[in-house]
Design a protein around this motif. Structure first.
Motif, PDB file in Angstrom:
ATOM      1  N   TYR A  23       5.503   5.393  77.227  1.00 60.18           N
ATOM      2  CA  TYR A  23       6.685   6.147  76.672  1.00 60.18           C
ATOM      3  C   TYR A  23       6.862   5.768  74.887  1.00 60.18           C
ATOM      4  CZ  TYR A  23      11.413   7.261  75.244  1.00 60.18           C
ATOM      5  OH  TYR A  23      12.621   7.847  74.694  1.00 60.18           O
ATOM      6  N   THR A  24       6.605   6.809  74.022  1.00 59.66           N
ATOM      7  CA  THR A  24       6.659   6.502  72.886  1.00 59.66           C
ATOM      8  C   THR A  24       7.946   7.741  72.216  1.00 59.66           C
ATOM      9  OG1 THR A  24       4.497   6.293  72.869  1.00 59.66           O
ATOM     10  CG2 THR A  24       5.114   6.772  70.865  1.00 59.66           C
ATOM     11  N   ASP A  25       8.439   7.097  71.086  1.00 63.27           N
ATOM     12  CA  ASP A  25       9.359   8.065  70.446  1.00 63.27           C
ATOM     13  C   ASP A  25       8.898   8.764  69.579  1.00 63.27           C
ATOM     14  OD1 ASP A  25      12.130   7.359  71.808  1.00 63.27           O
ATOM     15  OD2 ASP A  25      11.521   5.365  70.996  1.00 63.27           O
ATOM     16  N   VAL A  26       7.878   8.004  68.652  1.00 64.40           N
ATOM     17  CA  VAL A  26       7.453   8.679  67.380  1.00 64.40           C
ATOM     18  C   VAL A  26       6.027   8.231  67.163  1.00 64.40           C
ATOM     19  CG1 VAL A  26       7.753   8.775  64.782  1.00 64.40           C
ATOM     20  CG2 VAL A  26       9.727   8.140  66.298  1.00 64.40           C
ATOM     21  N   VAL A  27       5.161   9.305  66.963  1.00 58.51           N
ATOM     22  CA  VAL A  27       3.846   8.959  66.414  1.00 58.51           C
ATOM     23  C   VAL A  27       3.773   9.222  64.781  1.00 58.51           C
ATOM     24  CG1 VAL A  27       1.313   9.925  66.874  1.00 58.51           C
ATOM     25  CG2 VAL A  27       3.123  10.047  68.697  1.00 58.51           C
ATOM     26  N   ASN A  28       3.132   8.268  64.279  1.00 57.91           N
ATOM     27  CA  ASN A  28       3.039   8.250  62.853  1.00 57.91           C
ATOM     28  C   ASN A  28       1.565   8.890  62.667  1.00 57.91           C
ATOM     29  OD1 ASN A  28       4.935   6.368  63.522  1.00 57.91           O
ATOM     30  ND2 ASN A  28       4.771   5.746  61.421  1.00 57.91           N
ATOM     31  N   ILE A  29       1.342  10.135  61.923  1.00 55.90           N
ATOM     32  CA  ILE A  29       0.024  10.588  61.845  1.00 55.90           C
ATOM     33  C   ILE A  29      -0.431  10.042  60.507  1.00 55.90           C
ATOM     34  CG2 ILE A  29      -1.176  12.941  61.377  1.00 55.90           C
ATOM     35  CD1 ILE A  29       1.060  13.894  63.571  1.00 55.90           C
ATOM     36  N   CYS A  30      -1.445   9.453  60.297  1.00 57.27           N
ATOM     37  CA  CYS A  30      -2.113   8.684  59.395  1.00 57.27           C
ATOM     38  C   CYS A  30      -3.624   9.204  59.172  1.00 57.27           C
ATOM     39  CB  CYS A  30      -1.691   7.422  59.285  1.00 57.27           C
ATOM     40  SG  CYS A  30      -0.183   6.736  59.423  1.00 57.27           S
ATOM     41  N   THR A  31      -4.034  10.198  59.710  1.00 53.84           N
ATOM     42  CA  THR A  31      -5.272  10.637  59.800  1.00 53.84           C
ATOM     43  C   THR A  31      -5.904  11.395  58.444  1.00 53.84           C
ATOM     44  OG1 THR A  31      -4.789  12.589  61.191  1.00 53.84           O
ATOM     45  CG2 THR A  31      -5.299  10.540  62.057  1.00 53.84           C
ATOM     46  N   PRO A  32      -7.018  12.062  58.254  1.00 52.53           N
ATOM     47  CA  PRO A  32      -7.251  12.562  57.018  1.00 52.53           C
ATOM     48  C   PRO A  32      -6.492  14.181  57.239  1.00 52.53           C
ATOM     49  CG  PRO A  32      -9.436  11.784  58.283  1.00 52.53           C
ATOM     50  CD  PRO A  32      -8.311  11.739  58.894  1.00 52.53           C
ATOM     51  N   ASN A  33      -6.251  14.742  55.873  1.00 58.25           N
ATOM     52  CA  ASN A  33      -5.104  15.393  55.684  1.00 58.25           C
ATOM     53  C   ASN A  33      -5.501  16.737  56.592  1.00 58.25           C
ATOM     54  OD1 ASN A  33      -4.650  13.941  53.640  1.00 58.25           O
ATOM     55  ND2 ASN A  33      -5.634  15.001  52.079  1.00 58.25           N
ATOM     56  N   GLY A  34      -6.764  17.273  56.747  1.00 56.38           N
ATOM     57  CA  GLY A  34      -7.120  18.409  57.439  1.00 56.38           C
ATOM     58  C   GLY A  34      -6.666  18.314  58.570  1.00 56.38           C
ATOM     59  N   LEU A  35      -6.391  17.372  59.350  1.00 58.47           N
ATOM     60  CA  LEU A  35      -6.131  17.131  60.742  1.00 58.47           C
ATOM     61  C   LEU A  35      -4.740  16.911  60.989  1.00 58.47           C
ATOM     62  CD1 LEU A  35      -8.646  14.197  61.714  1.00 58.47           C
ATOM     63  CD2 LEU A  35      -9.001  16.625  61.960  1.00 58.47           C
ATOM     64  N   HIS A  36      -3.810  16.914  59.803  1.00 63.62           N
ATOM     65  CA  HIS A  36      -2.605  16.619  60.342  1.00 63.62           C
ATOM     66  C   HIS A  36      -1.771  17.706  60.976  1.00 63.62           C
ATOM     67  CE1 HIS A  36      -2.027  13.645  56.531  1.00 63.62           C
ATOM     68  NE2 HIS A  36      -2.837  13.193  57.443  1.00 63.62           N
ATOM     69  N   ALA A  37      -1.734  18.671  60.746  1.00 61.23           N
ATOM     70  CA  ALA A  37      -0.867  20.085  61.231  1.00 61.23           C
ATOM     71  C   ALA A  37      -1.326  20.006  62.729  1.00 61.23           C
ATOM     72  CB  ALA A  37      -1.385  21.157  60.633  1.00 61.23           C
ATOM     73  N   ASN A  38      -2.500  20.325  63.213  1.00 59.25           N
ATOM     74  CA  ASN A  38      -2.720  20.331  64.455  1.00 59.25           C
ATOM     75  C   ASN A  38      -2.479  19.183  65.418  1.00 59.25           C
ATOM     76  OD1 ASN A  38      -4.095  22.778  64.372  1.00 59.25           O
ATOM     77  ND2 ASN A  38      -6.098  22.231  64.085  1.00 59.25           N
ATOM     78  N   GLN A  39      -2.642  17.936  64.866  1.00 63.74           N
ATOM     79  CA  GLN A  39      -2.305  16.885  65.519  1.00 63.74           C
ATOM     80  C   GLN A  39      -0.800  16.736  65.551  1.00 63.74           C
ATOM     81  OE1 GLN A  39      -4.331  13.625  63.173  1.00 63.74           O
ATOM     82  NE2 GLN A  39      -6.055  13.738  64.708  1.00 63.74           N
ATOM     83  N   ALA A  40      -0.225  17.016  64.468  1.00 58.21           N
ATOM     84  CA  ALA A  40       1.404  16.944  64.708  1.00 58.21           C
ATOM     85  C   ALA A  40       1.888  17.885  65.800  1.00 58.21           C
ATOM     86  CB  ALA A  40       2.015  17.516  63.454  1.00 58.21           C
ATOM     87  N   ILE A  41       1.397  18.973  65.999  1.00 56.55           N
ATOM     88  CA  ILE A  41       1.638  20.094  66.868  1.00 56.55           C
ATOM     89  C   ILE A  41       1.369  19.660  68.540  1.00 56.55           C
ATOM     90  CG2 ILE A  41       0.978  22.370  67.502  1.00 56.55           C
ATOM     91  CD1 ILE A  41       0.776  23.198  64.741  1.00 56.55           C
ATOM     92  N   PHE A  84       7.045   3.369  68.419  1.00 54.13           N
ATOM     93  CA  PHE A  84       6.131   3.928  67.437  1.00 54.13           C
ATOM     94  C   PHE A  84       4.567   3.779  67.908  1.00 54.13           C
ATOM     95  CE2 PHE A  84       9.853   3.244  65.080  1.00 54.13           C
ATOM     96  CZ  PHE A  84       9.733   4.168  64.022  1.00 54.13           C
ATOM     97  N   ALA A  85       3.918   4.755  67.851  1.00 50.88           N
ATOM     98  CA  ALA A  85       2.598   4.721  68.111  1.00 50.88           C
ATOM     99  C   ALA A  85       1.838   5.393  66.539  1.00 50.88           C
ATOM    100  CB  ALA A  85       1.852   5.728  69.242  1.00 50.88           C
ATOM    101  N   ILE A  86       0.652   4.613  66.287  1.00 51.84           N
ATOM    102  CA  ILE A  86      -0.188   4.741  64.944  1.00 51.84           C
ATOM    103  C   ILE A  86      -1.390   5.618  65.328  1.00 51.84           C
ATOM    104  CG2 ILE A  86      -0.995   4.073  63.013  1.00 51.84           C
ATOM    105  CD1 ILE A  86       1.790   3.350  63.023  1.00 51.84           C
ATOM    106  N   LEU A  87      -1.350   6.752  64.645  1.00 51.01           N
ATOM    107  CA  LEU A  87      -2.694   7.736  64.833  1.00 51.01           C
ATOM    108  C   LEU A  87      -3.444   7.556  63.515  1.00 51.01           C
ATOM    109  CD1 LEU A  87      -4.297   9.945  66.260  1.00 51.01           C
ATOM    110  CD2 LEU A  87      -2.897  11.498  65.492  1.00 51.01           C
ATOM    111  N   GLY A  88      -4.575   6.817  63.491  1.00 53.19           N
ATOM    112  CA  GLY A  88      -5.203   6.549  62.251  1.00 53.19           C
ATOM    113  C   GLY A  88      -4.935   5.223  61.784  1.00 53.19           C
ATOM    114  N   TYR A  89      -5.860   4.227  62.097  1.00 52.19           N
ATOM    115  CA  TYR A  89      -5.546   3.010  61.451  1.00 52.19           C
ATOM    116  C   TYR A  89      -6.263   2.495  60.052  1.00 52.19           C
ATOM    117  CZ  TYR A  89      -4.062  -2.028  61.967  1.00 52.19           C
ATOM    118  OH  TYR A  89      -3.645  -3.430  61.750  1.00 52.19           O
ATOM    119  N   GLY A  90      -6.370   3.513  59.358  1.00 49.54           N
ATOM    120  CA  GLY A  90      -7.214   3.068  58.128  1.00 49.54           C
ATOM    121  C   GLY A  90      -5.929   2.397  57.021  1.00 49.54           C
ATOM    122  N   HIS A  91      -6.156   2.666  55.729  1.00 50.63           N
ATOM    123  CA  HIS A  91      -5.228   1.979  54.958  1.00 50.63           C
ATOM    124  C   HIS A  91      -3.890   2.228  54.998  1.00 50.63           C
ATOM    125  CE1 HIS A  91      -8.451  -0.064  52.353  1.00 50.63           C
ATOM    126  NE2 HIS A  91      -9.287   1.204  52.253  1.00 50.63           N
TER     127      HIS A  91
END
Length: 355
Positions: free
Chosen positions: A67-85, A9-16
């Motif tokens: 090498y990463t299987d999964v990216v956990n998208i934990c950023t501000p809401n408005g960034l989720h879709a583009n970063q997921a894509i 796993f990789a973490i995108l957004g290391y806030g709360h």
């Protein structure tokens, strides 16, 4: 026998919430944390103790060849879709914190990329794992309440200047989206999961004490019909004094009444259904604790476990991407006609002024 693969796993957004995801990955023997991505120097400093590669942006990470299987998208809401894509196009599976997008079209774009690149997109809807909620879902499927007449969902939380701080993405129409996206989408997911889609929506929005803090309402009264049967109302507010008050759902049926209550809709507050006894549940799962304020129930460990098992061919996803799209579509329809406030200045203490 198929070998059990440790999932990276990789973490995108290391806030709360990113820290919450990170803790669960580090604790799981079948998971491995391989990277953290965050633009904020403060968050980067906090992540140093993890002793994994740190990146300041997503493209830098994706081009690094880790090498990463999964990216956990934990950023501000408005960034989720583009970063997921972007991650899906790089052949990474994604876990997307709520909401998966701020518009239905963005959510559908995520789905399109997921299908095209044959990678999973897992929406985070941890409230479904609540023992009380699962029990009510089961008795509804058994039609123990008979015909459903009315459902009332109440979400009364506190979000004040401790949350909407100057320079934060909280309060922005483009990055936050509003209370139904950021605070209460989990409860809307439960509503749709139990009773199906809603139609004939009538919305009233109010702003009691966030006039200078946000670009959107702090409270709302929403009435609607269910496509299948019954009517509903959603009352919500983030103007509650001092601390969260409750998240509850009252269900009135031909054969009885049930109320799921508590601050985080995690207990059965009332049950009057013929020949139905409320079971004893495990100790209530505590909410995600963010210091001055609290979020929904901290059930993310079930999601992480499911993702690991899905990628090892042991389980199917507990929640489909279509469910995340449905939540976004519903909130977008509720918010149709909402007036966005314009920024007009800044106060002496640094808070943004809106009118």
């Amino acid at each position: 026998m198929k070998r059990y693969k440790k999932i990276k796993f990789a973490i995108l957004g290391y806030g709360h919430i990113g820290k919450r995801h990170t803790d669960l990955i580090v604790q799981d023997p079948n998971a491995e944390l391989v990277a953290v991505i965050d633009i904020d120097p403060f968050h980067q400093e906090n992540a140093l103790e993890l002793k994994v590669p740190l990146f300041t942006n997503l493209s830098e990470f994706l081009n690094a060849g880790i090498y990463t299987d999964v990216v956990n998208i934990c950023t501000p809401n408005g960034l989720h879709a583009n970063q997921a894509i972007e991650c899906l196009e790089s052949h990474k599976h994604v876990i997307i914190e709520k909401p998966i997008a701020l518009t239905k079209q963005e959510a559908l774009n995520v789905q399109k990329a997921s299908i095209k690149h044959r990678r999973y997109a897992f929406p985070v809807v941890q409230n479904r794992y609540s023992s009380a909620i699962k029990w009510v879902k089961e008795i509804l499927e058994k039609q123990a309440l008979g015909e459903i007449f009315m459902v009332q969902l109440n979400c009364f939380w506190n979000r004040d200047e401790r949350y909407y701080i100057p320079g934060s993405w909280h309060g922005s129409i483009n990055l936050d989206g509003g209370p139904l996206y950021t605070q209460f989408s989990h409860f809307i997911d439960v509503l749709l999961w139990m009773f199906g889609d809603i139609i004939n929506i009538s919305s009233k929005f109010l702003n009691f004490n966030h006039e200078y803090l946000t670009q959107f309402e702090d409270s709302g009264i929403i009435s609607f019909d269910f496509k299948k049967q019954g009517v509903g109302i959603l009352n919500y507010s983030t103007s509650i004094f001092g601390a969260n008050f409750e998240s509850s759902m009252t269900i009135i049926g031909a054969k009885g009444v049930i109320k799921i209550g508590g601050q985080y809709m995690n207990e059965i507050s009332y049950c009057n259904v013929e020949e139905l006894e409320v079971p004893s549940f495990d100790s209530a799962v505590p909410p995600n604790n963010y210091g001055a304020y609290q979020g929904s129930a901290a059930n993310h460990q079930f999601l992480i476990s499911n993702v690991i098992n899905v990628l090892n061919g042991i389980e199917t996803p507990h929640v489909n991407l279509e469910d995340g799209i449905r939540v976004v579509d519903t909130i977008e329809r509720i918010y149709t006609g909402r007036i966005q406030k314009e920024k007009i200045g800044v106060t002496n203490d640094g808070f943004t002024l809106y009118n």
